[in-house]
Write a protein that holds these residues in place. Structure first.
Motif, PDB file in Angstrom:
ATOM      1  N   TRP A 186       7.891  18.534  -2.697  1.00  5.56           N
ATOM      2  CA  TRP A 186       7.308  17.309  -2.168  1.00  5.56           C
ATOM      3  C   TRP A 186       8.398  16.472  -1.533  1.00  5.56           C
ATOM      4  CZ3 TRP A 186       3.292  14.274  -5.562  1.00  5.56           C
ATOM      5  CH2 TRP A 186       2.087  14.989  -5.593  1.00  5.56           C
ATOM      6  N   ARG A 187       7.960  15.538  -0.690  1.00  3.25           N
ATOM      7  CA  ARG A 187       8.855  14.549  -0.090  1.00  3.25           C
ATOM      8  C   ARG A 187       8.366  13.154  -0.458  1.00  3.25           C
ATOM      9  NH1 ARG A 187      10.856  15.794   5.872  1.00  3.25           N
ATOM     10  NH2 ARG A 187      12.365  17.354   5.264  1.00  3.25           N
ATOM     11  N   ALA A 188       9.307  12.272  -0.683  1.00  2.00           N
ATOM     12  CA  ALA A 188       8.995  10.878  -1.000  1.00  2.00           C
ATOM     13  C   ALA A 188       9.095  10.023   0.257  1.00  2.00           C
ATOM     14  CB  ALA A 188       9.947  10.345  -2.055  1.00  2.00           C
ATOM     15  N   VAL A 189       8.388   8.905   0.216  1.00  2.00           N
ATOM     16  CA  VAL A 189       8.456   7.894   1.265  1.00  2.00           C
ATOM     17  C   VAL A 189       8.441   6.528   0.570  1.00  2.00           C
ATOM     18  CG1 VAL A 189       5.948   7.970   1.586  1.00  2.00           C
ATOM     19  CG2 VAL A 189       7.368   7.044   3.392  1.00  2.00           C
ATOM     20  N   THR A 190       9.167   5.575   1.129  1.00  2.00           N
ATOM     21  CA  THR A 190       9.203   4.237   0.541  1.00  2.00           C
ATOM     22  C   THR A 190       8.671   3.205   1.525  1.00  2.00           C
ATOM     23  OG1 THR A 190      11.459   3.749   1.296  1.00  2.00           O
ATOM     24  CG2 THR A 190      11.233   4.819  -0.864  1.00  2.00           C
ATOM     25  N   ALA A 191       8.064   2.161   0.950  1.00  2.00           N
ATOM     26  CA  ALA A 191       7.610   1.001   1.729  1.00  2.00           C
ATOM     27  C   ALA A 191       8.170  -0.211   0.993  1.00  2.00           C
ATOM     28  CB  ALA A 191       6.099   0.949   1.797  1.00  2.00           C
ATOM     29  N   GLU A 192       9.220  -0.796   1.531  1.00  2.00           N
ATOM     30  CA  GLU A 192       9.964  -1.826   0.816  1.00  2.00           C
ATOM     31  C   GLU A 192       9.924  -3.168   1.528  1.00  2.00           C
ATOM     32  OE1 GLU A 192      13.777  -0.473  -0.912  1.00  2.00           O
ATOM     33  OE2 GLU A 192      13.457   1.337   0.286  1.00  2.00           O
ATOM     34  N   SER A 193       9.842  -4.217   0.722  1.00  2.00           N
ATOM     35  CA  SER A 193       9.964  -5.569   1.239  1.00  2.00           C
ATOM     36  C   SER A 193      11.175  -6.224   0.584  1.00  2.00           C
ATOM     37  CB  SER A 193       8.676  -6.356   1.002  1.00  2.00           C
ATOM     38  OG  SER A 193       8.735  -7.608   1.647  1.00  2.00           O
ATOM     39  N   CYS A 194      11.030  -6.774  -0.609  1.00  2.00           N
ATOM     40  CA  CYS A 194      12.123  -7.548  -1.218  1.00  2.00           C
ATOM     41  C   CYS A 194      13.380  -6.720  -1.503  1.00  2.00           C
ATOM     42  CB  CYS A 194      11.655  -8.254  -2.488  1.00  2.00           C
ATOM     43  SG  CYS A 194      11.272  -7.152  -3.857  1.00  2.00           S
ATOM     44  N   ALA A 236       5.106  -6.943  10.042  1.00  2.00           N
ATOM     45  CA  ALA A 236       5.587  -5.561   9.920  1.00  2.00           C
ATOM     46  C   ALA A 236       4.714  -4.769   8.943  1.00  2.00           C
ATOM     47  CB  ALA A 236       7.047  -5.545   9.473  1.00  2.00           C
ATOM     48  N   LYS A 237       4.308  -5.411   7.854  1.00  2.00           N
ATOM     49  CA  LYS A 237       3.416  -4.742   6.897  1.00  2.00           C
ATOM     50  C   LYS A 237       2.121  -4.312   7.598  1.00  2.00           C
ATOM     51  CE  LYS A 237       5.078  -7.213   2.760  1.00  2.00           C
ATOM     52  NZ  LYS A 237       6.270  -7.817   3.373  1.00  2.00           N
ATOM     53  N   GLN A 238       1.608  -5.183   8.459  1.00  2.00           N
ATOM     54  CA  GLN A 238       0.382  -4.870   9.190  1.00  2.00           C
ATOM     55  C   GLN A 238       0.626  -3.791  10.243  1.00  2.00           C
ATOM     56  OE1 GLN A 238      -1.757  -8.478  10.551  1.00  2.00           O
ATOM     57  NE2 GLN A 238      -0.465  -9.563   9.083  1.00  2.00           N
ATOM     58  N   ASP A 239       1.653  -3.979  11.064  1.00  2.00           N
ATOM     59  CA  ASP A 239       1.897  -3.085  12.202  1.00  2.00           C
ATOM     60  C   ASP A 239       2.344  -1.691  11.774  1.00  2.00           C
ATOM     61  OD1 ASP A 239       1.323  -5.277  13.784  1.00  2.00           O
ATOM     62  OD2 ASP A 239       3.415  -5.664  14.342  1.00  2.00           O
ATOM     63  N   MET A 240       3.213  -1.609  10.784  1.00  2.00           N
ATOM     64  CA  MET A 240       3.803  -0.317  10.421  1.00  2.00           C
ATOM     65  C   MET A 240       3.025   0.424   9.335  1.00  2.00           C
ATOM     66  SD  MET A 240       7.780  -1.510  10.497  1.00  2.00           S
ATOM     67  CE  MET A 240       8.487   0.092  10.192  1.00  2.00           C
ATOM     68  N   LEU A 241       2.348  -0.321   8.467  1.00  2.00           N
ATOM     69  CA  LEU A 241       1.706   0.307   7.310  1.00  2.00           C
ATOM     70  C   LEU A 241       0.190   0.133   7.287  1.00  2.00           C
ATOM     71  CD1 LEU A 241       4.314  -0.788   4.637  1.00  2.00           C
ATOM     72  CD2 LEU A 241       4.043   1.506   5.642  1.00  2.00           C
ATOM     73  N   GLY A 242      -0.342  -0.701   8.171  1.00  2.00           N
ATOM     74  CA  GLY A 242      -1.778  -0.904   8.207  1.00  2.00           C
ATOM     75  C   GLY A 242      -2.320  -1.842   7.145  1.00  2.00           C
ATOM     76  N   VAL A 243      -1.451  -2.681   6.575  1.00  2.00           N
ATOM     77  CA  VAL A 243      -1.933  -3.673   5.618  1.00  2.00           C
ATOM     78  C   VAL A 243      -2.861  -4.627   6.363  1.00  2.00           C
ATOM     79  CG1 VAL A 243      -1.269  -5.574   4.084  1.00  2.00           C
ATOM     80  CG2 VAL A 243       0.102  -3.489   4.141  1.00  2.00           C
ATOM     81  N   CYS A 279      10.967   9.338   4.763  1.00  2.00           N
ATOM     82  CA  CYS A 279      11.333   8.148   5.519  1.00  2.00           C
ATOM     83  C   CYS A 279      11.136   6.893   4.692  1.00  2.00           C
ATOM     84  CB  CYS A 279      10.530   8.040   6.818  1.00  2.00           C
ATOM     85  SG  CYS A 279       8.755   7.797   6.583  1.00  2.00           S
ATOM     86  N   ALA A 280      11.610   5.786   5.257  1.00  2.00           N
ATOM     87  CA  ALA A 280      11.478   4.480   4.615  1.00  2.00           C
ATOM     88  C   ALA A 280      10.921   3.491   5.622  1.00  2.00           C
ATOM     89  CB  ALA A 280      12.834   3.998   4.120  1.00  2.00           C
ATOM     90  N   PHE A 281      10.024   2.657   5.133  1.00  2.00           N
ATOM     91  CA  PHE A 281       9.518   1.533   5.907  1.00  2.00           C
ATOM     92  C   PHE A 281      10.056   0.273   5.241  1.00  2.00           C
ATOM     93  CE2 PHE A 281       6.387   4.891   6.312  1.00  2.00           C
ATOM     94  CZ  PHE A 281       6.082   4.895   7.654  1.00  2.00           C
ATOM     95  N   VAL A 282      10.878  -0.478   5.951  1.00  2.00           N
ATOM     96  CA  VAL A 282      11.337  -1.771   5.438  1.00  2.00           C
ATOM     97  C   VAL A 282      10.520  -2.812   6.193  1.00  2.00           C
ATOM     98  CG1 VAL A 282      13.260  -3.344   5.109  1.00  2.00           C
ATOM     99  CG2 VAL A 282      13.617  -0.877   4.888  1.00  2.00           C
ATOM    100  N   THR A 283       9.513  -3.336   5.497  1.00  2.00           N
ATOM    101  CA  THR A 283       8.549  -4.238   6.122  1.00  2.00           C
ATOM    102  C   THR A 283       8.661  -5.595   5.441  1.00  2.00           C
ATOM    103  OG1 THR A 283       6.824  -3.408   4.638  1.00  2.00           O
ATOM    104  CG2 THR A 283       6.996  -2.380   6.804  1.00  2.00           C
ATOM    105  N   TYR A 284       9.622  -6.346   5.890  1.00  2.00           N
ATOM    106  CA  TYR A 284       9.913  -7.642   5.261  1.00  2.00           C
ATOM    107  C   TYR A 284       8.886  -8.700   5.663  1.00  2.00           C
ATOM    108  CZ  TYR A 284      13.344 -10.321   2.589  1.00  2.00           C
ATOM    109  OH  TYR A 284      13.974 -11.033   1.613  1.00  2.00           O
TER     110      TYR A 284
END
Length: 162
Positions: A19-27, A57-64, A48-53
């Protein structure tokens, strides 16, 4: 246990499962992905990593969803849930962790004091775990504790699956 030793164990467990891990990080600002990529060979088990501060960015990159952010705020379990799920959708990973919190020294409220960090772990089997922690210490300490908890959560899930 240090973040690097946890990352090493996560890598071994991911590699064993293929498996591969992926991160979605803010703080944490990429702290989880930094710990992971300290490990030689991590390209074999880290996607990969998403740094969505920002909320945008949370909306655009991750679909929040904007509605989720408005109703619950960025530091909330509903938001990290959408971040973790979005990270899986927008990557080639099979397991994700999402983190959003208030590392300080400012930004806390009575309901969400400094040190409040929300986590979501998700995988492609449909499993999902949400958790909110309240860490103590200064900004660096809160961030370090959040990185370690994120990695431990991935490791716990992978160990459950064996």
């Amino acid at each position: 246990m240090t973040a690097i030793s946890l990352a090493r164990q996560v890598g071994q467990a991911l590699k064993a499962r293929q498996w591969r891990a992926v991160t979605a990080e803010s703080c944490t600002g990429g702290g989880v992905s930094a710990a992971i990529t300290e490990i030689a060979g991590s390209s074999g088990w880290f996607d990969c990593a998403f740094v969505t501060y920002s909320n945008e960015a949370k909306q655009d990159m991750l679909g929040v969803r904007a509605e989720t952010l408005t109703e619950y705020g960025a530091v909330s379990e509903p938001v990290v849930k959408e971040m973790a799920q979005g990270a899986l959708i927008h990557s080639r990973g099979q397991i994700s962790v999402a983190i959003s919190g208030i590392a300080g020294p400012d930004g806390g409220t009575p309901d969400k004091p400094v040190g409040t960090v929300c986590f979501a772990w998700a995988d492609t089997t449909g499993w999902l775990l949400l958790e909110t922690c309240c860490f103590r210490g200064d900004r660096q300490s809160v961030r370090e504790q959040a990185v370690a908890r994120a990695l431990q959560g991935i490791l716990d899930r992978l160990n459950q699956m064996q």
